[in-house]
Design a protein around this motif. Sequence first.
Motif, PDB file in Angstrom:
ATOM      1  N   ALA A 117       6.591  22.814  24.294  1.00 28.99           N
ATOM      2  CA  ALA A 117       5.136  23.385  24.760  1.00 28.99           C
ATOM      3  C   ALA A 117       4.799  24.757  23.680  1.00 28.99           C
ATOM      4  N   GLN A 118       6.163  25.496  23.507  1.00 29.66           N
ATOM      5  CA  GLN A 118       5.825  26.710  22.691  1.00 29.66           C
ATOM      6  C   GLN A 118       5.473  26.326  21.576  1.00 29.66           C
ATOM      7  N   HIS A 119       6.039  25.288  20.931  1.00 27.03           N
ATOM      8  CA  HIS A 119       5.386  24.619  19.352  1.00 27.03           C
ATOM      9  C   HIS A 119       4.014  24.504  19.408  1.00 27.03           C
ATOM     10  N   ARG A 120       3.567  23.619  20.561  1.00 30.37           N
ATOM     11  CA  ARG A 120       2.101  23.542  20.840  1.00 30.37           C
ATOM     12  C   ARG A 120       1.105  24.715  20.649  1.00 30.37           C
ATOM     13  N   ARG A 121       1.703  25.489  21.466  1.00 29.57           N
ATOM     14  CA  ARG A 121       0.976  27.042  21.551  1.00 29.57           C
ATOM     15  C   ARG A 121       0.732  27.671  20.400  1.00 29.57           C
ATOM     16  N   ASP A 122       2.069  27.686  19.710  1.00 30.43           N
ATOM     17  CA  ASP A 122       2.063  28.273  18.145  1.00 30.43           C
ATOM     18  C   ASP A 122       0.927  27.563  17.448  1.00 30.43           C
ATOM     19  N   LEU A 123       0.953  26.230  17.561  1.00 34.18           N
ATOM     20  CA  LEU A 123       0.136  25.687  16.421  1.00 34.18           C
ATOM     21  C   LEU A 123      -0.983  25.903  16.711  1.00 34.18           C
ATOM     22  N   GLU A 124      -1.296  25.932  18.193  1.00 32.37           N
ATOM     23  CA  GLU A 124      -2.918  26.271  18.508  1.00 32.37           C
ATOM     24  C   GLU A 124      -3.514  27.527  17.993  1.00 32.37           C
ATOM     25  N   VAL A 125      -2.587  28.521  18.260  1.00 33.93           N
ATOM     26  CA  VAL A 125      -2.885  30.089  17.518  1.00 33.93           C
ATOM     27  C   VAL A 125      -2.868  29.851  16.254  1.00 33.93           C
ATOM     28  N   TYR A 126      -2.200  29.085  15.439  1.00 35.78           N
ATOM     29  CA  TYR A 126      -2.264  29.048  13.979  1.00 35.78           C
ATOM     30  C   TYR A 126      -3.476  28.602  13.634  1.00 35.78           C
ATOM     31  N   GLN A 127      -4.072  27.227  14.186  1.00 33.69           N
ATOM     32  CA  GLN A 127      -5.227  26.848  13.890  1.00 33.69           C
ATOM     33  C   GLN A 127      -6.471  27.538  14.222  1.00 33.69           C
ATOM     34  N   THR A 128      -6.456  28.212  15.437  1.00 28.18           N
ATOM     35  CA  THR A 128      -7.566  29.348  15.496  1.00 28.18           C
ATOM     36  C   THR A 128      -7.552  30.539  14.653  1.00 28.18           C
ATOM     37  N   TRP A 129      -6.477  30.952  14.086  1.00 23.45           N
ATOM     38  CA  TRP A 129      -6.357  32.023  13.147  1.00 23.45           C
ATOM     39  C   TRP A 129      -6.958  31.186  11.863  1.00 23.45           C
ATOM     40  N   CYS A 130      -6.484  30.201  11.289  1.00 21.08           N
ATOM     41  CA  CYS A 130      -6.996  29.730  10.179  1.00 21.08           C
ATOM     42  C   CYS A 130      -8.695  29.256  10.215  1.00 21.08           C
ATOM     43  N   ASN A 131      -9.162  28.910  11.413  1.00 15.51           N
ATOM     44  CA  ASN A 131     -10.572  28.844  11.570  1.00 15.51           C
ATOM     45  C   ASN A 131     -11.212  30.040  11.345  1.00 15.51           C
ATOM     46  N   LYS A 132     -10.738  31.288  11.931  1.00 15.59           N
ATOM     47  CA  LYS A 132     -11.476  32.718  11.786  1.00 15.59           C
ATOM     48  C   LYS A 132     -11.042  33.126  10.188  1.00 15.59           C
ATOM     49  N   ASP A 133     -10.023  32.734   9.804  1.00 11.81           N
ATOM     50  CA  ASP A 133      -9.843  33.087   8.217  1.00 11.81           C
ATOM     51  C   ASP A 133     -10.873  32.376   7.482  1.00 11.81           C
ATOM     52  N   ARG A 134     -11.216  31.221   7.871  1.00 14.94           N
ATOM     53  CA  ARG A 134     -12.266  30.477   7.050  1.00 14.94           C
ATOM     54  C   ARG A 134     -13.705  31.068   7.267  1.00 14.94           C
ATOM     55  N   CYS A 135     -14.015  31.428   8.265  1.00 11.80           N
ATOM     56  CA  CYS A 135     -15.293  31.963   8.679  1.00 11.80           C
ATOM     57  C   CYS A 135     -15.334  33.415   7.971  1.00 11.80           C
ATOM     58  N   ALA A 136     -14.371  34.281   7.849  1.00 13.29           N
ATOM     59  CA  ALA A 136     -14.315  35.503   7.337  1.00 13.29           C
ATOM     60  C   ALA A 136     -14.514  35.357   5.720  1.00 13.29           C
ATOM     61  N   CYS A 137     -13.644  34.544   5.315  1.00 11.91           N
ATOM     62  CA  CYS A 137     -13.925  34.040   3.850  1.00 11.91           C
ATOM     63  C   CYS A 137     -15.279  33.855   3.506  1.00 11.91           C
ATOM     64  N   PHE A 138     -16.007  32.925   4.186  1.00 13.74           N
ATOM     65  CA  PHE A 138     -17.077  32.244   4.055  1.00 13.74           C
ATOM     66  C   PHE A 138     -18.284  33.606   3.966  1.00 13.74           C
ATOM     67  N   THR A 139     -18.168  34.366   4.832  1.00 19.42           N
ATOM     68  CA  THR A 139     -18.891  35.220   5.242  1.00 19.42           C
ATOM     69  C   THR A 139     -18.946  36.282   4.050  1.00 19.42           C
ATOM     70  N   MET A 140     -17.717  36.685   3.606  1.00 17.92           N
ATOM     71  CA  MET A 140     -17.399  37.589   2.628  1.00 17.92           C
ATOM     72  C   MET A 140     -18.172  36.944   1.037  1.00 17.92           C
ATOM     73  N   LEU A 141     -17.799  35.815   0.866  1.00 12.82           N
ATOM     74  CA  LEU A 141     -18.118  34.937  -0.202  1.00 12.82           C
ATOM     75  C   LEU A 141     -19.536  34.938  -0.227  1.00 12.82           C
ATOM     76  N   SER A 142     -20.077  34.692   0.910  1.00 12.54           N
ATOM     77  CA  SER A 142     -21.666  34.609   0.927  1.00 12.54           C
ATOM     78  C   SER A 142     -22.586  35.949   0.697  1.00 12.54           C
ATOM     79  N   SER A 143     -21.759  36.977   0.628  1.00 15.66           N
ATOM     80  CA  SER A 143     -22.453  38.221   0.065  1.00 15.66           C
ATOM     81  C   SER A 143     -22.047  38.762  -1.017  1.00 15.66           C
TER      82      SER A 143
END
Length: 92
Positions: free
Chosen positions: A54-80
């Motif tokens: 269960a801990q691994h699944r929570r850790d993986l979910e946190v990691y995937q959420t962070w990856c999505n946020k990181d992609r959003c931040a990169c896209f926003t900066m690259l676009s500008s």
Amino acid sequence: MADKTVVADLTKGEKLDSDNYDIWRRKIQYLLNEQEVSNTLDQVMVEPEQGNTAQHRRDLEVYQTWCNKDRCACFTMLSSMRNDLISEFEHC
């Protein structure tokens, strides 16, 4: 989250070049804060090891959420940024 028109306005407007970093940084910081992704700029996440607990699944979910946020931040900066600066940014 920031309205898509705010992102569109920023990316259509004055893009980062060699002379406007200070104002660009302020605008980007505001936008990334509004998008709730600014923490990815100074936070590094490592993909969790394989596992089925269960801990691994929570850790993986946190990691995937962070990856999505990181992609959003990169896209926003690259676009500008001007196109000639994008290759400089990709290495950071």
